[in-house]
Design an enzyme around this catalytic site. Structure first.
Site, PDB file in Angstrom:
ATOM      1  N   PRO A   1       0.817  -1.215   0.000  1.00 27.32           N
ATOM      2  CG  PRO A   1      -0.964  -1.605   1.465  1.00 27.32           C
ATOM      3  CD  PRO A   1       0.365  -2.179   1.022  1.00 27.32           C
ATOM      4  CE1 TYR A   2       6.306   5.217   1.037  1.00 24.92           C
ATOM      5  CE2 TYR A   2       7.433   3.274   0.194  1.00 24.92           C
ATOM      6  CZ  TYR A   2       7.394   4.632   0.409  1.00 24.92           C
ATOM      7  OH  TYR A   2       8.437   5.422   0.001  1.00 24.92           O
ATOM      8  CB  ALA A   3       5.066   0.721  -3.231  1.00 26.27           C
TER       9      ALA A   3
ATOM     10  CB  THR B   1       0.238   5.888  -1.216  1.00 25.72           C
ATOM     11  OG1 THR B   1       1.545   5.752  -0.643  1.00 25.72           O
ATOM     12  CG2 THR B   1      -0.765   5.065  -0.435  1.00 25.72           C
TER      13      THR B   1
END
Length: 341
Positions: free
Chosen positions: A138-140, A142
């Site tokens: 999810p971080y990447a 975003t």
């Protein structure tokens, strides 16, 4: 020249700010200090608050109407946390980022440099900017979503954008003004330093990858080299973008990558002591690793890394020894978890 840096009290943002000041560029910092450190912004123009706070950003531009460009370093970056709290990450990294861009445009700031991530790429070696995107957390995702939005916004407004994509920053500010603020880092070098000081063995997870020595390969770049690249991009944004191409993505990195065994050897060269290691099986989700092609950075930014991995290790060790002196006990509460703004 005057630059607004969001997230300018963090590891990378504060190093960029220091590099700007060293070259006579004035900086204005916007940071909510949830992970950034007040020690890193002492004596600098600091506005403590949220990047989505329109009235606060209006105040910044009223008091600093000569801001030339904005550098976006404010983001949540912990991959496991992003898996556990994806809504929080999309809110912080995408929704608030879009609000920031709107506030910048409303105030006539049409140059934006985004501190992005090469984690948006599919794993591989010698990755170019044209490579397919395959963010795995999810971080990447975003980061990838926000880049897509920036490209669309630049196409439909007067905004000019440069996104700098890179993997693992190491080292610290050369004058030890700032460094990695977390006391228990999870990246390979941080784990290596902790293991070295604790007398534990450093685990090498997987030794049968398709790399030059069988160990996983990662890309490391000194944080001061990253700061230099951001300065170059700010200075050149009007020439490397245009009305026909208002958005540009550029990779930063070593251009060669460093395997785990190479990192261990470099660490031993710096310390002059052997590092205890242990071999372990591959972990679920692991891959051989990645590093980017930096040809475009050489062409457009006249940039390539000047500092070696060994220098990054030496500076990381120097920061480790000084960190708790710089990070005062009174401010340590920030790291232990202030309520989210």
């Amino acid at each position: 020249m005057k630059i607004l840096i969001t997230g300018g009290a963090g590891f990378i943002g504060s190093t960029i700010a220091s590099a700007c000041l060293d070259e006579g560029i004035e900086v204005v910092i916007l940071d909510d200090l949830s992970t950034g450190r007040p020690e890193f912004v002492a004596g600098r123009h600091l506005y403590s608050g949220d990047i989505a706070d329109g009235p606060l950003i209006d105040t910044i531009f009223t008091e600093h109407p000569d801001i030339h460009a904005a550098i976006g370093c404010a983001a949540r970056i912990v991959v496991p946390e992003s898996v556990a709290e994806p809504l929080y990450y999309y809110t912080e990294n995408v929704s608030k980022g879009l609000a920031l861009v709107g506030h910048l445009l409303r105030n006539g700031c049409e140059r934006f440099l985004f501190s992005s991530s090469a984690a948006i790429y599919e794993a591989g070696q010698g990755i170019t900017e044209e490579a397919p995107l395959k963010p795995l957390s999810p971080y990447a995702r975003t980061k990838a979503h926000f880049e897509n939005a920036l490209e669309d916004i630049a196409a439909g407004t007067d905004l000019r954008v440069v996104s700098l994509r890179y993997f693992n920053p190491i080292g610290c500010d050369p004058d030890l003004r700032s460094g990695l603020q977390v006391r228990q880092p999870t990246h390979a070098l941080g784990v290596m330093i902790d293991a070295f000081h604790a007398g534990r063995a450093f685990p090498v997870t997987g030794t049968d990858w398709e790399t030059r020595d069988g160990s996983g390969i990662r890309d490391y770049v000194h944080v001061h080299d990253l700061a230099r690249a951001h300065l170059s991009a700010v200075r050149r944004i009007d020439t490397i973008t245009s009305s026909d191409a208002p958005y540009r993505a550029i990779n930063l990195g070593s251009g060669t990558g460093t395997t785990v065994f190479e990192l261990i050897k470099a660490f031993e060269n710096v310390t002059g002591k052997p590092l205890a290691t242990e071999r372990a099986d591959r972990r679920p989700g692991d891959n051989a690793g990645a590093y980017p092609d930096i040809s475009l950075a050489r062409e457009l930014l006249d940039w390539e890394p000047a500092l070696t991995v060994e220098q990054g290790i030496a500076d990381s060790l120097a920061w480790y020894a000084r960190r708790d002196v710089v990070l005062s006990e009174a401010a340590a509460a920030h790291e232990e978890g202030l309520p989210r703004p």
